[in-house]
Design a protein around this motif. Sequence first.
Motif, short mmCIF file in Angstrom:
data_model
loop_
_atom_site.label_atom_id
_atom_site.label_comp_id
_atom_site.label_asym_id
_atom_site.label_seq_id
_atom_site.Cartn_x
_atom_site.Cartn_y
_atom_site.Cartn_z
N VAL A 72 0.84 -1.20 0.00
CA VAL A 72 0.00 0.00 0.00
C VAL A 72 0.88 1.25 0.00
CG1 VAL A 72 -1.72 1.27 1.30
CG2 VAL A 72 -1.87 -1.20 1.16
N GLY A 73 1.93 1.19 0.83
CA GLY A 73 2.84 2.34 0.91
C GLY A 73 3.52 2.61 -0.42
N GLY A 74 3.93 1.55 -1.09
CA GLY A 74 4.59 1.69 -2.38
C GLY A 74 3.65 2.29 -3.42
N LYS A 75 2.42 1.84 -3.38
CA LYS A 75 1.43 2.32 -4.34
C LYS A 75 1.16 3.80 -4.09
CE LYS A 75 -2.92 0.59 -6.20
NZ LYS A 75 -3.89 -0.50 -6.05
N ALA A 76 1.01 4.15 -2.83
CA ALA A 76 0.76 5.55 -2.49
C ALA A 76 1.96 6.39 -2.89
CB ALA A 76 0.49 5.69 -1.00
N ALA A 77 3.16 5.83 -2.73
CA ALA A 77 4.37 6.57 -3.08
C ALA A 77 4.42 6.85 -4.57
CB ALA A 77 5.59 5.77 -2.64
N VAL A 78 4.07 5.84 -5.36
CA VAL A 78 4.09 6.01 -6.81
C VAL A 78 3.08 7.07 -7.22
CG1 VAL A 78 3.48 4.88 -8.95
CG2 VAL A 78 4.94 3.72 -7.33
N LEU A 79 1.90 7.03 -6.63
CA LEU A 79 0.84 7.94 -7.03
C LEU A 79 1.14 9.37 -6.62
CD1 LEU A 79 -2.24 5.73 -6.22
CD2 LEU A 79 -1.35 6.31 -8.46
N SER A 80 1.72 9.52 -5.43
CA SER A 80 1.93 10.88 -4.96
C SER A 80 3.31 11.41 -5.33
CB SER A 80 1.76 10.95 -3.44
OG SER A 80 2.74 10.15 -2.83
N GLY A 81 4.19 10.52 -5.74
CA GLY A 81 5.53 10.97 -6.13
C GLY A 81 6.46 11.20 -4.96
N ASN A 82 6.09 10.74 -3.79
CA ASN A 82 6.98 10.86 -2.64
C ASN A 82 7.36 9.47 -2.17
OD1 ASN A 82 6.61 13.68 -2.41
ND2 ASN A 82 4.61 13.25 -1.51
N PHE A 83 8.46 9.41 -1.45
CA PHE A 83 8.79 8.13 -0.82
C PHE A 83 8.01 8.01 0.47
CE2 PHE A 83 12.43 8.73 -3.55
CZ PHE A 83 12.59 7.46 -4.06
N ASN A 84 7.67 6.82 0.82
CA ASN A 84 7.03 6.60 2.11
C ASN A 84 8.03 5.94 3.06
OD1 ASN A 84 4.43 7.64 2.12
ND2 ASN A 84 3.72 6.00 0.79
N TYR A 85 7.79 6.11 4.33
CA TYR A 85 8.68 5.54 5.32
C TYR A 85 8.01 4.37 6.01
CZ TYR A 85 12.13 9.17 4.96
OH TYR A 85 13.12 9.99 4.50
N GLY A 86 8.76 3.31 6.18
CA GLY A 86 8.26 2.16 6.93
C GLY A 86 9.16 1.89 8.12
N THR A 87 9.70 2.96 8.68
CA THR A 87 10.64 2.82 9.80
C THR A 87 9.99 2.07 10.95
OG1 THR A 87 11.41 4.98 9.14
CG2 THR A 87 12.25 4.11 11.20
N ALA A 88 10.77 1.25 11.61
CA ALA A 88 10.26 0.46 12.73
C ALA A 88 9.70 1.38 13.81
CB ALA A 88 11.38 -0.38 13.31
N PHE A 89 8.63 0.97 14.42
CA PHE A 89 7.95 1.70 15.49
C PHE A 89 7.57 3.11 15.06
CE2 PHE A 89 11.36 -0.95 17.34
CZ PHE A 89 10.56 -2.01 17.65
N GLY A 90 7.32 3.27 13.76
CA GLY A 90 6.93 4.58 13.27
C GLY A 90 6.51 4.40 11.83
N GLY A 91 7.00 5.26 10.97
CA GLY A 91 6.68 5.13 9.57
C GLY A 91 5.37 5.81 9.24
N THR A 92 5.12 5.92 7.93
CA THR A 92 3.88 6.54 7.49
C THR A 92 2.71 5.69 7.94
OG1 THR A 92 5.21 6.95 5.53
CG2 THR A 92 2.93 7.72 5.49
N PRO A 93 1.70 6.28 8.58
CA PRO A 93 0.57 5.47 9.03
C PRO A 93 -0.21 4.89 7.85
CG PRO A 93 0.56 7.63 10.07
CD PRO A 93 1.58 7.67 9.01
N LEU A 94 -0.73 3.72 8.06
CA LEU A 94 -1.45 3.03 6.99
C LEU A 94 -2.63 3.85 6.49
CD1 LEU A 94 -1.70 0.39 5.38
CD2 LEU A 94 -3.21 -0.44 7.14
N GLU A 95 -3.37 4.44 7.42
CA GLU A 95 -4.56 5.20 7.03
C GLU A 95 -4.18 6.33 6.07
OE1 GLU A 95 -3.74 4.51 10.17
OE2 GLU A 95 -5.24 2.96 10.53
N GLU A 96 -3.08 6.98 6.40
CA GLU A 96 -2.64 8.08 5.56
C GLU A 96 -2.37 7.61 4.14
OE1 GLU A 96 1.29 10.58 5.91
OE2 GLU A 96 0.09 10.76 7.74
#
Lengths: 328, 1139
Positions: free
Chosen positions: B952-976
């Motif tokens: 999901v994060g990758g797809k959102a990244a492609v669509l918005s043109g930004n990288f998403n973060y999946g950092t442990a104990f953090g990262g971009t929230p799924l809902e976002e």
Amino acid sequence: MDPRTHVEMARDHVLHPSNPDAQDAYDFQAFKEKFKIEMQAIDGMDMEFDMIGVDAAIANAVRRILISEVPTMAIEQAYIYHNSSVLPDEMLAHRIGLIPLAVDARRFRTLEEDNNEMNDLNTLVFDLDVECKHREGAKAGETDKNKKYINHMVMSSDIKWQPKGNQKDRFKTAICPVHEDIPIVELRPGQRVSMELHCSKGVGKLHAKWSPVATASYRNAPHIVLKQRVTGDLAYRLQQCFTDGVIEVRDGEAEVVNSRADMMSREHLRHDDLAPLVHTTRRRNHFIFQVESTGALEPDVLVCEAVGVLKDKCSRLLDQLNAITGTE
Amino acid sequence: MKGGSERDVVNESTDELLHHMHKDADNVAHPINNIEDKWRLLPSFLQLKGLVRQHVDSFNHFVEIDIHNIVKANSKIVSDVNPRVYLEYTSIRVGEPVIQNGPFDDHDVTPMECRLRNTTYAAPMHVNVRLSLSGEVRNYNDILIGRLPIMLRSKKCRLFKANDEQMAKMGECPLDPGGYFIIGGTEKVILMQEQLSKNRIIVERDRHGEMSASVTSSSAERKTKTIINMKRGNFMLKVNMLAEDVPLVVVLKAMGMTSDQEILQFIGADEQSMELFGPSLQQCAELEVFTQDQALRYLGTKVRIPRREYGPSRRTKEDEARSILASVVLSHIEVRNFDMRPKCIYLCVMARRMIAAIRNKSGGDDRDYYGNKRLELAGSLMALLFEDSFKTLNGRIKRELDHTFVRVTARAFDPAQIIRANPITQAINYAISSGNWNLKRFRMERAGVTSVLSRLSFIAALGMMTRITSQFEKTRKVSGPRSLQPSQWGMLCPSDTPEGETCGLVKNLALMSYVTVDVDEAPLIRLAYNLGVEGLNLVNGEEFSHEDTYVVFVNGTMLGVTRSPHHLVRAVRLLRRAGRINEFVSAYISASTRTVHIASDAGRVCRPYIIVEHGQPLVTPQQLRDLALGILHFDDFIRLGVVEYLDVNELNDSLIALYEKDMCEETTHLEIEPFTVLGACAGLIPYPHHNQSPRNTYQCAMGKQAMGVIAYNYQRRIDTLLYALMYPQRPLVKTKTIELIDFEKLPAGQVSCEARVCASGPRWYRRSRRIPQGQSKPPSHTTTTSGVRFCTYATRVPGVCVRFATMRHRFTVAAAIHHVHLHPVSALSHQDVLVNKEVPAGTVMEGNKRRTVYTPAPVKFKGAEGCDAYCDQVAVTSSSENYMIIKIRVRSTRIPELGDKFSSRHGQKGVCGLIVNQEDMPFNDQGVCPDMIMNPHGFPSRMTVGKLMELVGGKAAVLSGNFNYGTAFGGTPLEEMCETLVDHGYNYHGKEFLTSGITGEPLEAYIFFGPVYYQKLKHMVMDKMHARATGPITLLTRQPTEGRSRQGGLRLGEMERDCLIGHGTSMLLLERLMVSSDAFEVTACSKCGLLGYAGWCQYCKSSANVCKLELPYACKLLFQELQSMNIVPRLTLQHYSEQ
């Protein structure tokens, strides 16, 4: 909604993906009456058109042929004289092979037709010879590569056509890649790439470089119907659930104005109050085609070519069937 | 969705290399008003310390301090014959790395040259000596004493503080971590060795279930172990040099603590202690030991007489006992003039700890507690090695001195002649290249200390530099040392450990941990006294055992006592924060044992924390702003006293808030970033906190096998095996760790559009992990998942490239090379000759002349049939031993094929099961088709939710043109991310309506569809596929050879055999095990039962009863081998129809 004409987009799956009441018998008259092609837009190398009144099988056949069986010209052999770039020969050759060429493949024969003997009717020859050098007079601390070096990047425009035989007469304008600005490989002073490239005719089935389309695909036309009158706040919320321009709110009442534009995200199904208001389906026999040509031929020409290939295939099949049954 | 086709070839400008933070300087416009941005400390920390800094610092410490101390400690070699004859080292100096081309030809060398020329990256060590020959003292300068291998990026290395351009000039990758050695052209890492800390009391139950306390003493001179255990209720002391366990009280009396009252006072005069210790006192009385003399006499009878040594007169048993007490028992405690009172008190403390443990019925200390562990690093291991070989050399010099001056007094004597460089050089080189640390002098026998630096991928190399091995026995099936100890929190990565026998024994450092080096303890001891610690000689037993008295230890040695431990510890910590004492000194109170420990020794793992006072972190937003601007660096935060290092013991004595919201009045520290509890390898995983834990562990292992770019200089490297990916990409869903360890610059993987479909067809269901792949198209890059495999064939030829012609005669074997067959473009096929080498087979006489005969020994290409391989590079060079070296790098491009192995970053590996034509692939409304199809049945059992989120994060990244973060104990929230999908007109859940490419009709299910970062693993079918009909057999047993490289057979193993027996398929069994393997026809005599030969029984001297039978050759061999051992196996033969 009639499952024979519509595919329903339910909450968690697609209802009736196949026609439950498919009529396999072919009736030319019925086909002639129903079949329709509506051109929607053609913009350079992109085209959108509607194919209405056919089964998925036929639409899909056209799509498949576009991708894999309409012939084009592409570089097939690379004779590398010199390659001191950072890319190994195979990779360089692979990159060059994928560069689309602006040449009409219908004016060429395949190598097989000439028993694999190369001649000016089946082969185009290109040269690529680039050497990188320091640009004289560049400042000492220069970081701009363009000011620092000459030919620091091999581009598709560096591929030069070498006419053979009477090719010069047959083609009035020089044959070149569709795009001039495809980077092939970076060079640094002292590195050189020098090769002769042979281009031949082929189909996408053999290698994707011969595919005439970047992609060709279709989607079943969306069909959105409001089950009841939707007014007030609900109407605006419903509008938000669809792609812009699909639903308009006029006098506080939602109205479907352009269901074709919808991307079918099924967002409304996530809201319990909105889900029962709308019926989202797709028309089974209405295909919205998108064809993106790689540039050798215009997309409309490609579709005609694809239909031609389909026709050839059909007549070949017919011939063989006739041969078996013994009828003419 | 087209964004997936962006190719991020790595060679972007290297300017952003070190300055991740400066990139963030752009964001300075946004005010940093809370300390949320405290993570910015992390890049600064890594810039300063790096991931391998512990190795480099340790080595630097050795070269700058240790080596001088060792030489100083052993500086004077005095002749036994004439004490006025001596040799004294005045100084030692380690130079710059050079290479030795000939005896007198050194030239400066770079690491790359060493790799290519199979030489050692080493620097000469020179000593200055003073030689006294009966009064005449002369100085000799710059005598070569050995060549010390230099750690890359250490202070002596040529890469030290080199900038990118200089690195490039030297052919080095600026992202290479360094921290390893180059010995004979191979890169060797000295792995961190974990061991129980020295000079500390460990109380635990022994084998008999009795309480015991042990101390492993280690000082510069000796390493001993002292154990106090319980035997029938008596406290006994056990030392190696005493033949049996002796009563503790006797030992105390022998050491001079003769009063029973005093002993009891030191141990503890409360009722329970007396009750427990009383019998021991009684036992002593029963032995009639009351005075020191009696005690020594008693001990004298127990001394194990060592084998005869050279030495002056034999000592009495009492003297022997006394010297054992002085030098063996608790040898880390210094004894002056046989005053052993400190030792007595130490022994009493040990007994006291045992009594306490018995009293609370606890099991004693936890051996696996990480505060009790020390890591031994390259520096200290090298120091041991150097000390050992240096002492050996000195021994030799001493013999030489004795020898020379025993007869003539004034013979010419040149120290340069007897100080030879080879022994030290060779000892060190041998140890590092073999990994065997066999130092008899220190009773050390360790194998596998070093290993070859894995260059399969950048991550593999990095992972190896943070690796810790344990000295623990691999084969023992105990779970304690293998399991994750809570005290490892933040210090060791909880995910990164191998599977199998070394599981949990091999560990990896977490991102922010650092290993300390030795800090001089003398100032600390002075400091402790100044802070009110009372010396041991000033307190009596009563005071010592008072419940308010805390014993103060510095690095395991007892210093004295204090009544205000909190004041003492607070003072030490404040001085540390103020920078008055070293930042790595730690102090903590152990309330249960009433002790204060101050530690400055090497090998403690520690980690920085933000200091909190009165519920407020000391780090201010202003400081963080300055950090972002590059005004402040991590070091400055230490200097300002707002961040400090805590080792495991002090960590245990602190209250640390994980997040700011958790802080309270008592909080002492604040975590900098929670994701730093993971190591570098686990840091690659997006959303690891959503995965089932073993999956993260699997990924840690697989990340090391992923093909990618191993270093910027991979084109120049001629490694035996090197993999590269054609179009490496950086992941769309990245983590902070990925940015910090430069994975984006040297990536290993590609973004693939993945669809989770159960593709139809019952046959396909069977494979659980199937990845059909789309065929090539320019926008989809699956063909470009091609990797390149570089394989090097190397050969050495002695004496061809000789610069000193005379040296050729040293070699008995001289080979002739006709020529190297290749130049770097040739296409190769199986068995092609790469180097047409010949070796001499002997000589023949031709008339009067001797002529050498050569037999061909060509180096051949061994590639699979149909494998496209090309010669990539040919290197012809010479090693320093004047061998000619020919290296031929062969390149073969690997397009993905059926059976190649891929994996995502979630421990989800699988092999490609089908390659599908582009037009057959399902496609969505936009015409995008997947590059891979994965069966969704791979999810329920593996529970890698992180992978779903990555998609999901990758797809959102492609669509918005930004990288998403999946950092442990953090990262971009799924809902976002899901909202991003909806904003771009896609389904909230990432599920799409797909149309089948085969039928053209819609697929019934909505398909979860989006880009996922995939790794191509090094295991490829082309290197593995193997079949054999008939082929070579082994000489001895005549059974088929083993292994693909020898065209071996496929073994029908024990379990398969059991299966065939179970089915009763005897003929099949016979066929597999004998007929198709090593069937052999023998003649056997049915009378004597022995094997005969050609129809004749040699034993019976007759051919009458001889019959033919078929048996496995191995069986016949066994009979003969038995016969050779005087065992006669006799066959009892019977015709099969006779039953």
